[in-house]
Design an enzyme around this catalytic site. Structure first.
Site, mmCIF file in Angstrom:
data_model
loop_
_atom_site.group_PDB
_atom_site.id
_atom_site.type_symbol
_atom_site.label_atom_id
_atom_site.label_comp_id
_atom_site.label_asym_id
_atom_site.label_seq_id
_atom_site.Cartn_x
_atom_site.Cartn_y
_atom_site.Cartn_z
ATOM 1 N N ARG A 290 11.215 -6.786 5.082
ATOM 2 C CA ARG A 290 11.041 -5.343 4.855
ATOM 3 C C ARG A 290 11.880 -4.522 5.819
ATOM 4 O O ARG A 290 11.936 -4.801 7.014
ATOM 5 C CB ARG A 290 9.569 -4.972 5.030
ATOM 6 C CG ARG A 290 9.314 -3.482 4.878
ATOM 7 C CD ARG A 290 7.871 -3.201 4.675
ATOM 8 N NE ARG A 290 7.106 -3.248 5.909
ATOM 9 C CZ ARG A 290 5.816 -2.918 5.987
ATOM 10 N NH1 ARG A 290 5.162 -2.564 4.904
ATOM 11 N NH2 ARG A 290 5.190 -2.967 7.129
ATOM 12 N N LYS B 279 0.824 -1.211 0.000
ATOM 13 C CA LYS B 279 0.000 0.000 0.000
ATOM 14 C C LYS B 279 0.860 1.264 0.000
ATOM 15 O O LYS B 279 0.613 2.181 -0.758
ATOM 16 C CB LYS B 279 -0.934 0.017 1.225
ATOM 17 C CG LYS B 279 -1.976 -1.093 1.211
ATOM 18 C CD LYS B 279 -3.005 -0.910 2.322
ATOM 19 C CE LYS B 279 -2.437 -1.025 3.713
ATOM 20 N NZ LYS B 279 -1.919 -2.357 4.060
ATOM 21 N N ARG C 193 -1.007 -9.101 12.959
ATOM 22 C CA ARG C 193 -1.537 -8.076 12.043
ATOM 23 C C ARG C 193 -2.333 -8.719 10.908
ATOM 24 O O ARG C 193 -3.358 -8.197 10.484
ATOM 25 C CB ARG C 193 -0.392 -7.219 11.489
ATOM 26 C CG ARG C 193 0.197 -6.299 12.569
ATOM 27 C CD ARG C 193 1.551 -5.759 12.175
ATOM 28 N NE ARG C 193 1.501 -4.921 11.009
ATOM 29 C CZ ARG C 193 2.497 -4.791 10.134
ATOM 30 N NH1 ARG C 193 3.615 -5.465 10.294
ATOM 31 N NH2 ARG C 193 2.376 -3.984 9.112
ATOM 32 N N ARG D 103 10.773 -2.091 11.184
ATOM 33 C CA ARG D 103 9.656 -1.677 12.026
ATOM 34 C C ARG D 103 9.481 -2.717 13.122
ATOM 35 O O ARG D 103 9.499 -3.909 12.841
ATOM 36 C CB ARG D 103 8.363 -1.597 11.202
ATOM 37 C CG ARG D 103 8.205 -0.296 10.456
ATOM 38 C CD ARG D 103 7.012 -0.288 9.542
ATOM 39 N NE ARG D 103 5.775 -0.800 10.123
ATOM 40 C CZ ARG D 103 4.586 -0.726 9.515
ATOM 41 N NH1 ARG D 103 4.500 -0.160 8.321
ATOM 42 N NH2 ARG D 103 3.510 -1.205 10.077
ATOM 43 N N ARG E 59 -10.232 0.650 8.536
ATOM 44 C CA ARG E 59 -9.834 -0.737 8.816
ATOM 45 C C ARG E 59 -10.928 -1.510 9.511
ATOM 46 O O ARG E 59 -10.760 -2.699 9.779
ATOM 47 C CB ARG E 59 -8.600 -0.731 9.712
ATOM 48 C CG ARG E 59 -7.289 -0.894 8.947
ATOM 49 C CD ARG E 59 -6.186 -0.674 9.936
ATOM 50 N NE ARG E 59 -4.992 -1.423 9.729
ATOM 51 C CZ ARG E 59 -3.853 -0.897 9.254
ATOM 52 N NH1 ARG E 59 -3.817 0.337 8.830
ATOM 53 N NH2 ARG E 59 -2.770 -1.629 9.180
HETATM 54 P P1 AMP Z 1 0.258 0.218 8.935
HETATM 55 O O1 AMP Z 1 1.484 1.069 8.799
HETATM 56 O O2 AMP Z 1 -0.854 0.646 8.025
HETATM 57 O O3 AMP Z 1 0.566 -1.259 8.812
HETATM 58 O O4 AMP Z 1 -0.303 0.434 10.422
HETATM 59 C C1 AMP Z 1 0.498 0.152 11.547
HETATM 60 C C2 AMP Z 1 -0.352 0.096 12.821
HETATM 61 O O5 AMP Z 1 -0.994 1.359 13.056
HETATM 62 C C3 AMP Z 1 -1.489 -0.918 12.822
HETATM 63 O O6 AMP Z 1 -1.026 -2.236 13.128
HETATM 64 C C4 AMP Z 1 -2.389 -0.345 13.930
HETATM 65 O O7 AMP Z 1 -1.826 -0.593 15.209
HETATM 66 C C5 AMP Z 1 -2.274 1.173 13.671
HETATM 67 N N1 AMP Z 1 -3.308 1.663 12.718
HETATM 68 C C6 AMP Z 1 -3.079 2.189 11.483
HETATM 69 N N2 AMP Z 1 -4.225 2.539 10.879
HETATM 70 C C7 AMP Z 1 -5.215 2.208 11.743
HETATM 71 C C8 AMP Z 1 -6.645 2.312 11.691
HETATM 72 N N3 AMP Z 1 -7.285 2.802 10.605
HETATM 73 N N4 AMP Z 1 -7.347 1.876 12.768
HETATM 74 C C9 AMP Z 1 -6.739 1.393 13.864
HETATM 75 N N5 AMP Z 1 -5.400 1.259 13.977
HETATM 76 C C10 AMP Z 1 -4.631 1.663 12.930
#
Ligand code: AMP
Length: 224
Positions: A131, A17, A175, A164, A92
């Site tokens: 990654r 993404k 996740r 990360r 989400r």
């Molecule tokens: P990402 O970088 O998109 O993989 O997001 C990393 C982390 O941020 C996720 O595992 C959640 O802990 C938090 N997070 C990101 N976007 C959301 C969302 N829309 N709702 C809830 N938690 C989020």
């Protein structure tokens, strides 16, 4: 004035993404809102939101819907009218998707398309496990450790490779589970509204980008 694009980019962790968000930003006048990235920045700055987010980020769990909806609402209200948006990582959950529908109606910014990047779980685990984020050269961007050319380019330009914390194996699995349970149902939500476009994420970043552009261009063309 060109119609601003309002895109939601969906897909399991590892589907690419943020890479696709970066390529689309280079092509269209869009503000990219990557909620995960915003939260990681808040956590690094130790703001009130960042302190709250830390525990969730570490576990790979979702933050409460109200917090995320407030964050996105505040960002979208500040957007200049001629600029579109691309949401990477939001919504989400179903309550987040419902809140976004209401907000986009209120702001008169109807969604152009919801792009769902599809990837096998096996490939997602491979990508996330290898990654690293290239940091220190503007917005952090992902590289895979097997992609020597990108790794070398990051280091040569003075960037740093950082893993990360939530790309550790146990958190990756959590996740992916959260995606299946909470986020996958949104595909049907958007399908029912005629907004969903599924795209295979197995190809190269450029191939996936071209497939997304084809969808967006078709959506922008006036209907006969
Ligand atoms: P990402 O970088 O998109 O993989 O997001 C990393 C982390 O941020 C996720 O595992 C959640 O802990 C938090 N997070 C990101 N976007 C959301 C969302 N829309 N709702 C809830 N938690 C989020």
């Amino acid at each position: 004035m060109a119609t601003p694009l309002h895109i939601v980019l969906m897909g399991a962790p590892g589907a690419g993404k943020s890479t696709q968000a970066r390529l689309l930003k280079a092509r269209y006048p869009l503000q990219v809102l990557s909620t995960g990235q915003l939260l990681r920045e808040e956590a690094a700055r130790q703001t009130a939101l960042g302190l709250l987010a830390e525990a969730y980020l570490a576990r790979g769990a979702l933050l409460p819907d109200e917090v995320m909806v407030a964050l996105i609402t505040e960002r979208l209200l500040r957007l200049p009218p001629e600029q579109g948006f691309l949401l990477d990582g939001f919504p989400r959950t179903l309550p987040q998707a419902e809140a976004l529908q209401q907000l986009s109606e209120k702001l008169q910014r109807p969604l152009t398309a919801v792009i769902a990047l599809a990837l096998s779980e096996q490939e997602a685990v491979r990508r996330l496990g290898g990654r690293r984020m290239c940091e220190g050269l503007g917005d952090p961007f992902p590289v895979h450790i097997e992609d020597r050319a990108s790794v070398d380019a990051c280091l040569r330009l003075g960037g740093r490779l950082v893993q990360r914390p939530d790309d550790q194996p146990e958190v990756i699995l959590e996740r992916l589970r959260t995606y299946e349970a909470e986020t996958r149902p949104l595909l049907e939500f958007y399908e029912q509204r005629g907004l969903l476009f599924r795209i295979s994420a197995e190809g190269s970043p450029e191939q996936v980008h071209q497939a997304i552009v084809a969808v967006l261009e078709a959506r922008l063309r006036p209907q006969a």
